[in-house]
Design a protein around this motif. Structure first.
Motif, mmCIF file in Angstrom:
data_model
loop_
_atom_site.group_PDB
_atom_site.id
_atom_site.type_symbol
_atom_site.label_atom_id
_atom_site.label_comp_id
_atom_site.label_asym_id
_atom_site.label_seq_id
_atom_site.Cartn_x
_atom_site.Cartn_y
_atom_site.Cartn_z
ATOM 1 N N ASP A 74 0.828 -1.215 0.000
ATOM 2 C CA ASP A 74 0.000 0.000 0.000
ATOM 3 C C ASP A 74 0.861 1.263 0.000
ATOM 4 O O ASP A 74 0.542 2.236 -0.693
ATOM 5 C CB ASP A 74 -0.919 0.013 1.221
ATOM 6 N N LEU A 75 1.949 1.252 0.775
ATOM 7 C CA LEU A 75 2.823 2.423 0.791
ATOM 8 C C LEU A 75 3.509 2.599 -0.563
ATOM 9 O O LEU A 75 3.641 3.723 -1.060
ATOM 10 C CB LEU A 75 3.860 2.303 1.911
ATOM 11 N N ILE A 76 3.954 1.501 -1.151
ATOM 12 C CA ILE A 76 4.531 1.564 -2.501
ATOM 13 C C ILE A 76 3.530 2.194 -3.467
ATOM 14 O O ILE A 76 3.868 3.074 -4.268
ATOM 15 C CB ILE A 76 4.937 0.156 -2.972
ATOM 16 N N ASN A 77 2.274 1.784 -3.358
ATOM 17 C CA ASN A 77 1.240 2.282 -4.258
ATOM 18 C C ASN A 77 0.919 3.756 -4.033
ATOM 19 O O ASN A 77 0.425 4.422 -4.949
ATOM 20 C CB ASN A 77 -0.028 1.439 -4.138
ATOM 21 N N CYS A 78 1.171 4.255 -2.819
ATOM 22 C CA CYS A 78 1.000 5.697 -2.585
ATOM 23 C C CYS A 78 1.867 6.494 -3.559
ATOM 24 O O CYS A 78 1.417 7.501 -4.127
ATOM 25 C CB CYS A 78 1.390 6.062 -1.155
ATOM 26 N N TYR A 79 3.094 6.033 -3.759
ATOM 27 C CA TYR A 79 4.025 6.730 -4.657
ATOM 28 C C TYR A 79 3.665 6.495 -6.124
ATOM 29 O O TYR A 79 3.660 7.430 -6.926
ATOM 30 C CB TYR A 79 5.459 6.293 -4.360
ATOM 31 N N ILE A 80 3.345 5.258 -6.470
ATOM 32 C CA ILE A 80 3.007 4.946 -7.859
ATOM 33 C C ILE A 80 1.730 5.678 -8.275
ATOM 34 O O ILE A 80 1.668 6.298 -9.350
ATOM 35 C CB ILE A 80 2.859 3.431 -8.049
ATOM 36 N N SER A 81 0.698 5.632 -7.426
ATOM 37 C CA SER A 81 -0.568 6.303 -7.747
ATOM 38 C C SER A 81 -0.384 7.802 -7.871
ATOM 39 O O SER A 81 -0.964 8.441 -8.763
ATOM 40 C CB SER A 81 -1.614 5.998 -6.667
ATOM 41 N N SER A 82 0.424 8.369 -7.001
ATOM 42 C CA SER A 82 0.656 9.820 -7.033
ATOM 43 C C SER A 82 1.416 10.222 -8.285
ATOM 44 O O SER A 82 1.096 11.235 -8.935
ATOM 45 C CB SER A 82 1.431 10.255 -5.784
ATOM 46 N N LEU A 83 2.429 9.455 -8.657
ATOM 47 C CA LEU A 83 3.202 9.751 -9.860
ATOM 48 C C LEU A 83 2.342 9.622 -11.120
ATOM 49 O O LEU A 83 2.427 10.464 -12.023
ATOM 50 C CB LEU A 83 4.417 8.837 -9.941
ATOM 51 N N LYS A 84 1.502 8.610 -11.164
ATOM 52 C CA LYS A 84 0.614 8.447 -12.313
ATOM 53 C C LYS A 84 -0.391 9.591 -12.394
ATOM 54 O O LYS A 84 -0.688 10.103 -13.484
ATOM 55 C CB LYS A 84 -0.113 7.105 -12.229
ATOM 56 N N ALA A 85 -0.908 10.003 -11.244
ATOM 57 C CA ALA A 85 -1.857 11.119 -11.217
ATOM 58 C C ALA A 85 -1.193 12.413 -11.684
ATOM 59 O O ALA A 85 -1.791 13.210 -12.410
ATOM 60 C CB ALA A 85 -2.411 11.290 -9.806
ATOM 61 N N THR A 99 10.909 2.838 -4.871
ATOM 62 C CA THR A 99 9.718 2.913 -5.726
ATOM 63 C C THR A 99 9.851 4.008 -6.766
ATOM 64 O O THR A 99 9.563 3.802 -7.958
ATOM 65 C CB THR A 99 8.459 3.153 -4.869
ATOM 66 N N VAL A 100 10.294 5.183 -6.325
ATOM 67 C CA VAL A 100 10.446 6.313 -7.247
ATOM 68 C C VAL A 100 11.518 6.016 -8.292
ATOM 69 O O VAL A 100 11.334 6.286 -9.492
ATOM 70 C CB VAL A 100 10.777 7.600 -6.466
ATOM 71 N N GLU A 101 12.620 5.437 -7.877
ATOM 72 C CA GLU A 101 13.693 5.129 -8.829
ATOM 73 C C GLU A 101 13.204 4.129 -9.883
ATOM 74 O O GLU A 101 13.474 4.305 -11.082
ATOM 75 C CB GLU A 101 14.911 4.578 -8.099
ATOM 76 N N ASP A 102 12.496 3.104 -9.454
ATOM 77 C CA ASP A 102 11.963 2.128 -10.409
ATOM 78 C C ASP A 102 10.986 2.786 -11.374
ATOM 79 O O ASP A 102 10.992 2.500 -12.579
ATOM 80 C CB ASP A 102 11.266 0.980 -9.663
ATOM 81 N N PHE A 103 10.137 3.654 -10.848
ATOM 82 C CA PHE A 103 9.145 4.331 -11.687
ATOM 83 C C PHE A 103 9.832 5.226 -12.721
ATOM 84 O O PHE A 103 9.449 5.235 -13.897
ATOM 85 C CB PHE A 103 8.201 5.157 -10.819
ATOM 86 N N LEU A 104 10.837 5.958 -12.294
ATOM 87 C CA LEU A 104 11.563 6.835 -13.215
ATOM 88 C C LEU A 104 12.277 6.026 -14.298
ATOM 89 O O LEU A 104 12.342 6.454 -15.458
ATOM 90 C CB LEU A 104 12.571 7.688 -12.447
ATOM 91 N N ASN A 105 12.797 4.886 -13.930
ATOM 92 C CA ASN A 105 13.472 4.031 -14.920
ATOM 93 C C ASN A 105 12.495 3.487 -15.958
ATOM 94 O O ASN A 105 12.864 3.269 -17.113
ATOM 95 C CB ASN A 105 14.171 2.868 -14.219
#
Length: 260
Positions: A184-195, A228-234
C-alpha cells in the motif's frame, strides 16, 4: 483596501459568528499573533460548506500576502541526489513551487480537524484555504466511501504555490508492517506519480509518507519511497522530476543517507 489586521479581524468574526460553539474554546487576545493562531484553529475546525465570496476573497488575500513574505523554494534550490531527476530538501512543503505536491491525507481526505496541529495534512489545508476541504468533500461524496490506502486523488492547490495537490492515504499499523501494508505504501508513490503525469505535471514534491503514527520508521519509509520512485523513473522516461521535502530532521537524515 483592508489592512492585514483588519482582514484577520473580519475572518475571525465571520467564523466565530458561524461557529458559536467554539467562542469559549478558541480564544485570542488583542495581539495579532494570537488572532492569527485563533483563525487557523477555527479554519481547522470548520466543516465543509460553501461560504460567501467575500470570505474567500479576504482569506485568499491573507494567505497570498503571507506567502509573499516567505521564502518559496523552487527547483533551483533543490539539492541533487545520486538518482537522476530526484532531489531532496528539508523544509515546509507548502513553500515549495513545483507543479504538484503530495498530501499524506486521512481516509476522509478532509484534513486534520485538530486545531493548530502541525502535521503535513493540516499544514497543507491551512495554507491552501477552506476551498481545498470543500473540493475534497465533493470528491468523497461522489465516491461514497473512505479513500483506500495506496490510491490518489487530485485537487486544485488554491493559495499554495503549486498547481495541484495529490492526496494519498498511507496504511496504518502497529509493530511491523505486513506485506499488504508495504505494498500500500509503494502504491502511494506509484498512484501519485501516475496522477501527476495524467495532469501533465513536470515536477512533484513528496513529504515523508507513512511515518509517525502511521507506523513506518523513517529509514524504512525512506527506503520504500526511494526504491519505488527510482523504479518508476526508470520505467517512465516522461515521469516528472521528483523532490522529497522532509519536515523533520530525522526523516531528512534518513533520505539523505540513502540518496547520497
Amino acid at each position: 483596501m483592508a489592512t492585514y489586521s483588519e482582514t484577520v479581524d473580519y475572518l475571525l468574526k465571520y467564523l466565530y459568528d458561524s461557529m458559536p460553539e467554539f467562542k469559549g474554546v478558541i480564544v485570542h487576545t488583542s495581539e495579532i499573533r494570537d488572532k492569527r493562531r485563533a483563525l487557523r484553529d477555527l479554519m481547522n475546525l470548520k466543516r465543509p460548506s460553501r461560504l460567501p465570496d467575500s470570505f474567500y476573497s479576504a482569506q485568499n488575500a491573507l494567505l497570498r500576502y503571507e506567502l509573499s513574505k516567505c521564502r518559496v523554494m523552487t527547483l533551483n534550490d533543490i539539492t541533487a541526489s545520486s538518482i537522476s531527476k530526484v532531489g531532496l530538501i528539508q523544509g515546509d512543503i507548502t513553500k515549495v513551487k513545483v507543479d504538484c505536491i503530495v498530501n499524506p491525507a486521512s481516509t476522509t481526505l478532509l484534513g486534520c480537524f485538530v486545531p493548530g496541529h502541525h502535521c503535513v495534512d493540516n499544514d497543507i489545508h491551512s495554507a491552501a484555504g477552506l476551498q481545498l476541504r470543500n473540493e475534497c468533500d465533493e470528491l468523497m461524496k461522489k465516491q461514497k466511501h473512505d479513500e483506500n490506502p495506496g490510491s490518489a486523488k487530485v485537487t486544485y492547490a488554491y493559495n499554495l504555490p503549486c498547481k495541484y495537490v495529490i492526496h494519498t492515504v498511507a496504511p496504518k499499523f502497529k509493530d511491523r508492517p505486513s506485506k499488504k501494508e508495504t505494498t500500500d505504501l509503494i502504491n502511494c508513490y506509484i498512484s501519485s506519480l501516475k496522477a501527476a503525469m495524467d495532469k501533465g505535471c513536470k515536477s512533484i514534491c513528496f513529504p515523508a509518507i507513512g511515518v509517525g503514527e502511521r507506523g513506518f520508521t523513517s529509514k524504512t519509509a525512506a527506503q520504500i519511497a526511494i526504491n519505488t520512485v527510482e523504479d518508476f523513473l526508470n520505467d517512465h522516461s516522461d515521469a516528472p522530476i521528483v523532490v522529497f521535502c522532509m519536515k523533520h530532521l530525522k526523516d531528512f537524515e534518513a533520505y539523505e543517507e540513502l540518496l547520497g
